[in-house]
Design a protein around this motif. Sequence first.
Motif, mmCIF file in Angstrom:
data_model
loop_
_atom_site.group_PDB
_atom_site.id
_atom_site.type_symbol
_atom_site.label_atom_id
_atom_site.label_comp_id
_atom_site.label_asym_id
_atom_site.label_seq_id
_atom_site.Cartn_x
_atom_site.Cartn_y
_atom_site.Cartn_z
ATOM 1 N N ILE A 1 -0.908 2.487 0.584
ATOM 2 C CA ILE A 1 -1.073 1.702 1.813
ATOM 3 C C ILE A 1 -1.260 2.630 3.004
ATOM 4 O O ILE A 1 -2.127 2.401 3.858
ATOM 5 C CB ILE A 1 0.130 0.762 2.019
ATOM 6 C CG1 ILE A 1 0.149 -0.308 0.944
ATOM 7 C CG2 ILE A 1 0.109 0.145 3.409
ATOM 8 C CD1 ILE A 1 1.422 -1.124 0.903
ATOM 9 N N ILE A 2 -0.465 3.696 3.076
ATOM 10 C CA ILE A 2 -0.604 4.656 4.175
ATOM 11 C C ILE A 2 -1.989 5.302 4.142
ATOM 12 O O ILE A 2 -2.616 5.500 5.183
ATOM 13 C CB ILE A 2 0.506 5.719 4.102
ATOM 14 C CG1 ILE A 2 1.861 5.084 4.421
ATOM 15 C CG2 ILE A 2 0.230 6.874 5.053
ATOM 16 C CD1 ILE A 2 3.040 6.001 4.189
ATOM 17 N N TYR A 3 -2.485 5.609 2.953
ATOM 18 C CA TYR A 3 -3.823 6.200 2.827
ATOM 19 C C TYR A 3 -4.891 5.240 3.363
ATOM 20 O O TYR A 3 -5.825 5.656 4.043
ATOM 21 C CB TYR A 3 -4.099 6.550 1.364
ATOM 22 C CG TYR A 3 -5.473 7.118 1.127
ATOM 23 C CD1 TYR A 3 -5.763 8.427 1.473
ATOM 24 C CD2 TYR A 3 -6.487 6.343 0.579
ATOM 25 C CE1 TYR A 3 -7.015 8.958 1.267
ATOM 26 C CE2 TYR A 3 -7.740 6.868 0.371
ATOM 27 C CZ TYR A 3 -8.000 8.166 0.712
ATOM 28 O OH TYR A 3 -9.249 8.687 0.520
ATOM 29 N N CYS A 4 -4.733 3.962 3.063
ATOM 30 C CA CYS A 4 -5.708 2.979 3.563
ATOM 31 C C CYS A 4 -5.617 2.800 5.073
ATOM 32 O O CYS A 4 -6.625 2.509 5.717
ATOM 33 C CB CYS A 4 -5.492 1.637 2.871
ATOM 34 S SG CYS A 4 -5.938 1.654 1.135
ATOM 35 N N LEU A 5 -4.439 2.976 5.640
ATOM 36 C CA LEU A 5 -4.258 2.820 7.081
ATOM 37 C C LEU A 5 -4.677 4.052 7.866
ATOM 38 O O LEU A 5 -4.849 3.976 9.079
ATOM 39 C CB LEU A 5 -2.794 2.515 7.398
ATOM 40 C CG LEU A 5 -2.254 1.169 6.950
ATOM 41 C CD1 LEU A 5 -0.765 1.083 7.232
ATOM 42 C CD2 LEU A 5 -2.995 0.040 7.634
ATOM 43 N N ASP A 6 -4.856 5.184 7.206
ATOM 44 C CA ASP A 6 -5.154 6.435 7.886
ATOM 45 C C ASP A 6 -6.596 6.454 8.362
ATOM 46 O O ASP A 6 -7.526 6.448 7.553
ATOM 47 C CB ASP A 6 -4.881 7.604 6.952
ATOM 48 C CG ASP A 6 -4.856 8.929 7.688
ATOM 49 O OD1 ASP A 6 -4.821 8.921 8.925
ATOM 50 O OD2 ASP A 6 -4.865 9.968 7.004
ATOM 51 N N ARG B 1 -7.942 8.921 10.157
ATOM 52 C CA ARG B 1 -8.488 10.280 10.198
ATOM 53 C C ARG B 1 -9.374 10.555 8.998
ATOM 54 O O ARG B 1 -10.308 11.332 9.072
ATOM 55 C CB ARG B 1 -7.364 11.304 10.250
ATOM 56 C CG ARG B 1 -6.580 11.250 11.547
ATOM 57 C CD ARG B 1 -5.452 12.212 11.513
ATOM 58 N NE ARG B 1 -4.532 11.777 10.462
ATOM 59 C CZ ARG B 1 -3.508 12.484 10.033
ATOM 60 N NH1 ARG B 1 -3.284 13.663 10.539
ATOM 61 N NH2 ARG B 1 -2.708 12.016 9.097
ATOM 62 N N ASP B 2 -9.092 9.913 7.873
ATOM 63 C CA ASP B 2 -9.883 10.115 6.667
ATOM 64 C C ASP B 2 -11.306 9.609 6.868
ATOM 65 O O ASP B 2 -12.255 10.228 6.419
ATOM 66 C CB ASP B 2 -9.217 9.402 5.490
ATOM 67 C CG ASP B 2 -9.919 9.709 4.185
ATOM 68 O OD1 ASP B 2 -10.127 10.897 3.907
ATOM 69 O OD2 ASP B 2 -10.261 8.753 3.478
ATOM 70 N N GLU B 3 -11.467 8.501 7.561
ATOM 71 C CA GLU B 3 -12.803 7.958 7.823
ATOM 72 C C GLU B 3 -13.604 8.904 8.707
ATOM 73 O O GLU B 3 -14.791 9.096 8.498
ATOM 74 C CB GLU B 3 -12.693 6.592 8.476
ATOM 75 C CG GLU B 3 -12.088 5.538 7.570
ATOM 76 C CD GLU B 3 -11.831 4.235 8.296
ATOM 77 O OE1 GLU B 3 -12.291 4.087 9.445
ATOM 78 O OE2 GLU B 3 -11.168 3.375 7.717
ATOM 79 N N ALA B 4 -12.952 9.511 9.692
ATOM 80 C CA ALA B 4 -13.650 10.443 10.572
ATOM 81 C C ALA B 4 -14.084 11.684 9.799
ATOM 82 O O ALA B 4 -15.177 12.209 10.011
ATOM 83 C CB ALA B 4 -12.753 10.836 11.729
ATOM 84 N N ALA B 5 -13.255 12.160 8.890
ATOM 85 C CA ALA B 5 -13.612 13.343 8.103
ATOM 86 C C ALA B 5 -14.774 13.037 7.165
ATOM 87 O O ALA B 5 -15.671 13.854 6.989
ATOM 88 C CB ALA B 5 -12.405 13.826 7.309
#
Length: 72
Positions: A51-56, A58-62
Motif C-alpha cells: 500500500i505504501i508503494y502504491c501511495l508513493d 516519487r516512484d512515478e516521477a522517477a
Amino acid sequence: MKLRFLLAALPFIGIYSGGTLAAGRPLLFGLPFLLVWNLFWMAATAAILAIIYCLDSRDEAARGSERTGDGQ
C-alpha cells in the motif's frame, strides 16, 4: 503527519505489542498465540508495504524521467 508514515509505524507497533498480549493466552489453530500473532503481522507488513508503494508519488516521477531520458 502523512498517511505513509502512520502506515509504516503499524507493523512495528503490532509486532512489538504481541509479547504483552501473549501472556496466558490459549493455543490458536494448534499454535502458540505469539507465533500466530507474528505470522499475522508478517503478512500484514507485506500488505502495508504494498500500500505504501502504491501511495508513493516519487516512484512515478522517477519512472517518468527514465522514459524521457532526463534522469542523468
